[in-house]
Write a protein that holds these residues in place. Sequence first.
Motif, PDB file in Angstrom:
ATOM      1  N   ALA A  98       0.872  -1.180   0.000  1.00  0.00           N
ATOM      2  CA  ALA A  98       0.000   0.000   0.000  1.00  0.00           C
ATOM      3  C   ALA A  98       0.907   1.229   0.000  1.00  0.00           C
ATOM      4  N   LYS A 132       0.312   4.268   0.062  1.00  0.00           N
ATOM      5  CA  LYS A 132      -0.066   5.392   0.934  1.00  0.00           C
ATOM      6  C   LYS A 132       0.826   5.422   2.178  1.00  0.00           C
ATOM      7  N   ALA A 133       1.280   4.237   2.616  1.00  0.00           N
ATOM      8  CA  ALA A 133       2.083   4.163   3.846  1.00  0.00           C
ATOM      9  C   ALA A 133       3.554   4.417   3.574  1.00  0.00           C
ATOM     10  N   TYR A 155      -7.890   1.810  -5.163  1.00  0.00           N
ATOM     11  CA  TYR A 155      -9.190   2.007  -4.506  1.00  0.00           C
ATOM     12  C   TYR A 155      -9.277   3.468  -4.092  1.00  0.00           C
ATOM     13  N   HIS A 159     -13.681  -6.916  -1.582  1.00  0.00           N
ATOM     14  CA  HIS A 159     -12.601  -6.219  -0.858  1.00  0.00           C
ATOM     15  C   HIS A 159     -13.070  -5.754   0.516  1.00  0.00           C
ATOM     16  N   HIS A 198     -11.289  -3.706   3.890  1.00  0.00           N
ATOM     17  CA  HIS A 198     -10.140  -3.164   4.643  1.00  0.00           C
ATOM     18  C   HIS A 198     -10.705  -2.710   5.976  1.00  0.00           C
ATOM     19  N   GLY A 219      -7.431  -6.375   2.428  1.00  0.00           N
ATOM     20  CA  GLY A 219      -6.993  -5.032   2.778  1.00  0.00           C
ATOM     21  C   GLY A 219      -5.657  -4.972   3.492  1.00  0.00           C
ATOM     22  N   GLY A 220      -5.467  -3.877   4.211  1.00  0.00           N
ATOM     23  CA  GLY A 220      -4.226  -3.666   4.954  1.00  0.00           C
ATOM     24  C   GLY A 220      -4.480  -3.764   6.444  1.00  0.00           C
ATOM     25  N   GLY A 221      -3.533  -3.199   7.207  1.00  0.00           N
ATOM     26  CA  GLY A 221      -3.672  -3.227   8.660  1.00  0.00           C
ATOM     27  C   GLY A 221      -3.118  -4.481   9.291  1.00  0.00           C
ATOM     28  N   GLU A 227      -2.987  -6.347   1.309  1.00  0.00           N
ATOM     29  CA  GLU A 227      -2.346  -5.105   0.840  1.00  0.00           C
ATOM     30  C   GLU A 227      -1.866  -4.267   2.033  1.00  0.00           C
ATOM     31  N   PRO A 228      -0.913  -4.809   2.783  1.00  0.00           N
ATOM     32  CA  PRO A 228      -0.409  -4.045   3.927  1.00  0.00           C
ATOM     33  C   PRO A 228       0.505  -2.903   3.494  1.00  0.00           C
ATOM     34  N   GLY A 229       0.584  -1.889   4.326  1.00  0.00           N
ATOM     35  CA  GLY A 229       1.562  -0.825   4.129  1.00  0.00           C
ATOM     36  C   GLY A 229       2.510  -0.862   5.317  1.00  0.00           C
ATOM     37  N   ALA A 230       1.991  -0.408   6.461  1.00  0.00           N
ATOM     38  CA  ALA A 230       2.806  -0.327   7.677  1.00  0.00           C
ATOM     39  C   ALA A 230       3.472  -1.660   8.014  1.00  0.00           C
ATOM     40  N   GLY A 231       2.749  -2.747   7.862  1.00  0.00           N
ATOM     41  CA  GLY A 231       3.273  -4.061   8.245  1.00  0.00           C
ATOM     42  C   GLY A 231       4.488  -4.495   7.431  1.00  0.00           C
ATOM     43  N   TYR A 277       3.766   5.997   7.093  1.00  0.00           N
ATOM     44  CA  TYR A 277       2.939   7.190   7.310  1.00  0.00           C
ATOM     45  C   TYR A 277       3.743   8.337   7.917  1.00  0.00           C
TER      46      TYR A 277
HETATM   47  C1  PLP Z   1      -7.859   0.364   1.433  1.00  0.00           C
HETATM   48  C2  PLP Z   1      -6.577   0.304   2.200  1.00  0.00           C
HETATM   49  N1  PLP Z   1      -5.702  -0.695   1.951  1.00  0.00           N
HETATM   50  C3  PLP Z   1      -4.526  -0.802   2.606  1.00  0.00           C
HETATM   51  C4  PLP Z   1      -4.172   0.120   3.571  1.00  0.00           C
HETATM   52  C5  PLP Z   1      -2.853  -0.037   4.258  1.00  0.00           C
HETATM   53  O1  PLP Z   1      -3.012  -0.164   5.621  1.00  0.00           O
HETATM   54  P1  PLP Z   1      -1.772  -0.388   6.593  1.00  0.00           P
HETATM   55  O2  PLP Z   1      -0.708   0.571   6.220  1.00  0.00           O
HETATM   56  O3  PLP Z   1      -2.342  -0.122   7.949  1.00  0.00           O
HETATM   57  O4  PLP Z   1      -1.330  -1.802   6.411  1.00  0.00           O
HETATM   58  C6  PLP Z   1      -5.064   1.163   3.885  1.00  0.00           C
HETATM   59  C7  PLP Z   1      -4.725   2.151   4.923  1.00  0.00           C
HETATM   60  O5  PLP Z   1      -5.428   3.051   5.229  1.00  0.00           O
HETATM   61  C8  PLP Z   1      -6.286   1.267   3.175  1.00  0.00           C
HETATM   62  O6  PLP Z   1      -7.152   2.269   3.419  1.00  0.00           O
END
Ligand code: PLP
Length: 375
Positions: A37, A39-40, A79, A166, A168, A202-204, A235-239, A333
């Motif tokens: 992800a 975004k992270a 997304y 999907h 998340h 999703g992520g998290g 689809e993790p980011g932080a992890g 982040y």
């Molecule tokens: C749709 C979606 N996927 C993946 C992620 C990534 O989450 P994380 O970084 O907590 O793993 C997010 C984070 O907000 C998200 O909104």
Amino acid sequence: MTKLNTPCFVLDTARLRKNLETANRVRGEAGCKVLLATKAFAMPAAFPLMRDYLDGTTASGEHEAIMGHEEFGKEVHVYSPAYTEDEVRRLTKVAQHIYFNSAEQLARFGDIARDAGCHVGLRVNPGYSNATLGGDLYNPTAPTSRFGEVPEKLSSVDWSGVDIFHVHALCESLHEGSVGLIEYVSEHFAPYIAQVKAVNFGGGHFLNKPGYNVDKLITAIKAFRARFGVEVILEPGAGLVVNTGELHATVLALHWNAMDLAILDASASTHMPDVLEVPYRPDVIGAGQPGEHPNTYRFGGKTCMTGDIIGDYSFEKPLAPGDELIFTDQMHYAFVKTNTFNGTPLANLAIRWEDGRVEMISDFGYDEFRRRLGR
Ligand SMILES: Cc1ncc(COP(=O)(O)O)c(C=O)c1O
């Protein structure tokens, strides 16, 4: 070692590779896909290393999708809570998997994505979460959340136009959260899953956080795949990047007002906005809790915001201007959220490669501030 031009985020590729090996093990043993992800964490200079361990990237919208396409390659998923028609048309050129937030967005734009040869996803709000970070601020299923179609409306969706289910719903969750979500979806949404080709959880998933039992995740994914015969995507980011880098800062000045204060070239509001938003107190190498060591300081940034406070820390020896401070676990982040409020320079970016060499990959200055203010 290259002299760091602080404030500067430094990614450690040896630690990153270790985290990616965990992701790769999940891919191999559970037989699922793992995406980054962006975004992270979006650092194109690190993508060549990451590419071998992951299936691609997932974007929060058009610009991240373009970057994933141009810089990472492999699969691009995207997304967004809402698209315009033009955005969907442009996205079909860079992404192969487009996820919609609601039955309404799906009905309006699903055919555009499908006709262009893209896979279509629908985000569902499963009504399950164990996200605890920041209370409802980071719980995607919080009351009145705008994320995902609600279960009551799923029976009216035309599932023949949906390839990917999907959800998340997690945030910095250990295996209990990942497994709980997988089992919850299996129990509550079976009729819909029977109609799709893939499920994206999703992520998290805080895969590399100490205490996360990866084997339990693998077992849950295997059971899910065995039951439904669908492809599974995470689809993790932080992890993927937890504990893989630091923010280096310098003490600029010492001050006193009822307590000792240190003013740094790094700031909460411009370089570590999550310190104020989550909120949390980042750890500093060699520092203790206030009062633990003889010299306690409150750290603040240079901005005019009174609340631009990073936290209180104590040290064995008194601090002096010019001292370097290292804030730990600052990859996810963090640099993706920096800003230039007060004309504060962005924090630079550097990479510590596995041979120990530290390479600066930015030289941010006045130009970054000026460009975002228009002509
Ligand atoms: C749709 C979606 N996927 C993946 C992620 C990534 O989450 P994380 O970084 O907590 O793993 C997010 C984070 O907000 C998200 O909104």
